[in-house]
Design an enzyme around this catalytic site. Structure first.
Site, PDB file in Angstrom:
ATOM      1  N   CYS A 146     -42.252  48.737  51.997  1.00  0.00           N
ATOM      2  CA  CYS A 146     -41.763  50.108  52.353  1.00  0.00           C
ATOM      3  C   CYS A 146     -43.502  50.121  51.078  1.00  0.00           C
ATOM      4  O   CYS A 146     -44.906  49.771  51.391  1.00  0.00           O
ATOM      5  CB  CYS A 146     -40.723  50.084  50.561  1.00  0.00           C
ATOM      6  SG  CYS A 146     -40.417  51.696  49.426  1.00  0.00           S
ATOM      7  N   ASP A 160     -37.326  48.278  42.319  1.00  0.00           N
ATOM      8  CA  ASP A 160     -36.799  49.476  41.221  1.00  0.00           C
ATOM      9  C   ASP A 160     -35.812  49.209  39.946  1.00  0.00           C
ATOM     10  O   ASP A 160     -36.433  49.629  39.252  1.00  0.00           O
ATOM     11  CB  ASP A 160     -36.416  49.946  42.202  1.00  0.00           C
ATOM     12  CG  ASP A 160     -36.620  51.456  43.594  1.00  0.00           C
ATOM     13  OD1 ASP A 160     -36.928  50.224  44.027  1.00  0.00           O
ATOM     14  OD2 ASP A 160     -37.760  51.848  43.061  1.00  0.00           O
TER      15      ASP A 160
HETATM   16  P1  RI2 Z   1     -44.260  50.140  41.760  1.00  0.00           P
HETATM   17  C1  RI2 Z   1     -39.890  52.416  45.376  1.00  0.00           C
HETATM   18  O1  RI2 Z   1     -38.682  53.425  45.624  1.00  0.00           O
HETATM   19  C2  RI2 Z   1     -40.284  51.463  46.959  1.00  0.00           C
HETATM   20  O2  RI2 Z   1     -38.521  50.561  46.742  1.00  0.00           O
HETATM   21  C3  RI2 Z   1     -41.229  50.505  45.998  1.00  0.00           C
HETATM   22  O3  RI2 Z   1     -40.578  49.282  46.036  1.00  0.00           O
HETATM   23  C4  RI2 Z   1     -40.418  50.410  44.266  1.00  0.00           C
HETATM   24  O4  RI2 Z   1     -40.237  51.612  43.993  1.00  0.00           O
HETATM   25  C5  RI2 Z   1     -41.464  49.604  43.251  1.00  0.00           C
HETATM   26  O5  RI2 Z   1     -42.448  50.552  43.245  1.00  0.00           O
HETATM   27  P2  RI2 Z   1     -39.102  54.723  45.655  1.00  0.00           P
HETATM   28  O6  RI2 Z   1     -39.648  56.077  44.763  1.00  0.00           O
HETATM   29  O7  RI2 Z   1     -43.635  50.578  41.213  1.00  0.00           O
HETATM   30  O8  RI2 Z   1     -39.869  54.886  47.212  1.00  0.00           O
HETATM   31  O9  RI2 Z   1     -44.197  48.500  41.929  1.00  0.00           O
HETATM   32  O10 RI2 Z   1     -37.649  54.898  46.235  1.00  0.00           O
HETATM   33  O11 RI2 Z   1     -45.063  51.088  43.059  1.00  0.00           O
END
Ligand code: RI2
Length: 329
Positions: A134, A203
């Site tokens: 991701c 998350d």
């Molecule tokens: P940082 C994102 O969720 C991803 O799952 C990623 O691993 C997590 O947030 C943490 O991201 P989404 O908002 O806070 O894409 O490390 O559903 O950037």
């Protein structure tokens, strides 16, 4: 009561639609939404000002139900502003506190990512082949820090269906000059055998050390476990979920079918439905370490991170802005 400012509602919509995404970025954007609400509040008493901020917190809160960083950011801001509002009746002073508290959270969040980059980079060795998944600013910070230290390594980046956030990670790594290879999600298990370690973001982290992250992360962890790779999670300490200390389960967000298949195609099928869960839980057994700004911990250490921040969490602390619902609503 002052209506929720348009700019705050716009922030909420950007979070809901995932134009603002990434757990840390969501939390910082939500706190900015509260700063705007405090700034634009026309309240003449501390209690009214808190109600305006509480109203904004309610608008921001349910936009993304799984990312615990969001309510934790709101709680950080609200509980501190509530305490400051007890010290004075001057709303201008409280607004200044709101600016300081919000800026304090954003600075704390940015500093935590940088510290995690430093701590996590120690786990990277020359010649490593690394998997990420991701798009996590925190996990990517580890890779960028290691690269800046002169370490030589390459990174596999799965696309991460359905929203292809792997493409964002590939762009960031490319911009930083890090060699990376974009792969389909289907290639994860096959290529895991050619890798050395995994770094992902989070998350939310539960009190038992289970990690909630983008759907598919638990399959990455399974494949890493099978291939005997180290699996690291990079997470600021405000991504730990205090409600899980009370036994609550973290809700898994289900998103629209249109992210998976065009709406007209779905409508043309008679017997097909779509499910689109956005997250899954990786059990602690599959995690070697969680890297926080305070250092790396085994997943079983999650409870001590929570206790340090919240003490023994009680349900009154759950959503403090809820107690500011005006009697009439
Ligand atoms: P940082 C994102 O969720 C991803 O799952 C990623 O691993 C997590 O947030 C943490 O991201 P989404 O908002 O806070 O894409 O490390 O559903 O950037």
């Amino acid at each position: 009561m002052t209506p929720v400012p348009a700019k705050t509602l716009q922030i909420a919509e950007e979070i809901r639609s995932m134009r603002t995404r990434g757990a840390g970025r969501i939390a910082c954007a939500a706190v900015q939404g509260l700063m705007i609400a405090a700034e634009e509040s026309r309240a003449s008493t501390p209690e009214q000002l808190l109600e305006d901020v509480a109203q904004a917190a309610r608008a921001l809160h349910n936009t993304r139900p799984s990312a615990v960083s969001l309510p934790n950011g709101l709680r950080y801001f609200f509980t501190r502003l509530e305490a400051k509002a007890k010290e004075t009746t001057d709303t201008a002073t409280i607004r200044q506190h709101a600016r300081d508290i919000g800026q304090g959270f954003i600075t704390m969040s940015n500093n935590a990512v940088k510290a995690i980059g430093q701590i996590g980079s120690r786990f990277i060795d020359d010649g490593d082949v690394i998997f990420t998944y991701c798009n996590s600013a925190t996990a990517v910070e580890i890779l960028i820090t290691a690269h800046q230290m002169g370490k030589q390594f390459s990174v596999y980046v799965p696309e991460t269906r359905p929203k292809y956030q792997g493409h964002i990670s590939a762009t960031w790594l490319d911009d930083a000059g890090i060699a990376c290879c974009l792969i389909t999600d289907n290639a994860i298990r096959y290529l895991m055998g050619h890798a050395d370690k995994v770094f992902v973001g989070a998350d939310a982290i539960a009190a038992n050390g289970a990690v909630l992250n983008k759907i598919g992360t638990s399959m990455v962890a399974l494949a890493a476990n099978e291939a005997r790779l180290d699996f690291f999670v990079a997470a600021e300490s405000y991504k730990f979920s205090p409600l899980t200390m009370l036994g609550e389960l973290i809700q898994i967000e289900e998103r629209e079918a249109s992210e998976v298949v065009p709406t007209d195609q779905l409508a043309s099928w008679k017997h097909v439905t779509v499910r689109n869960p956005a997250f899954d839980l990786t059990p602690p057994e599959y995690i070697d370490a969680i890297i926080t700004e305070q250092g790396q911990i085994p997943p079983q250490g999650a409870i001590s991170i929570l206790y340090e921040q919240y003490g023994w969490f009680t349900s009154e602390l759950a959503l403090p802005w809820e107690s500011h619902v005006p009697a009439s609503s």
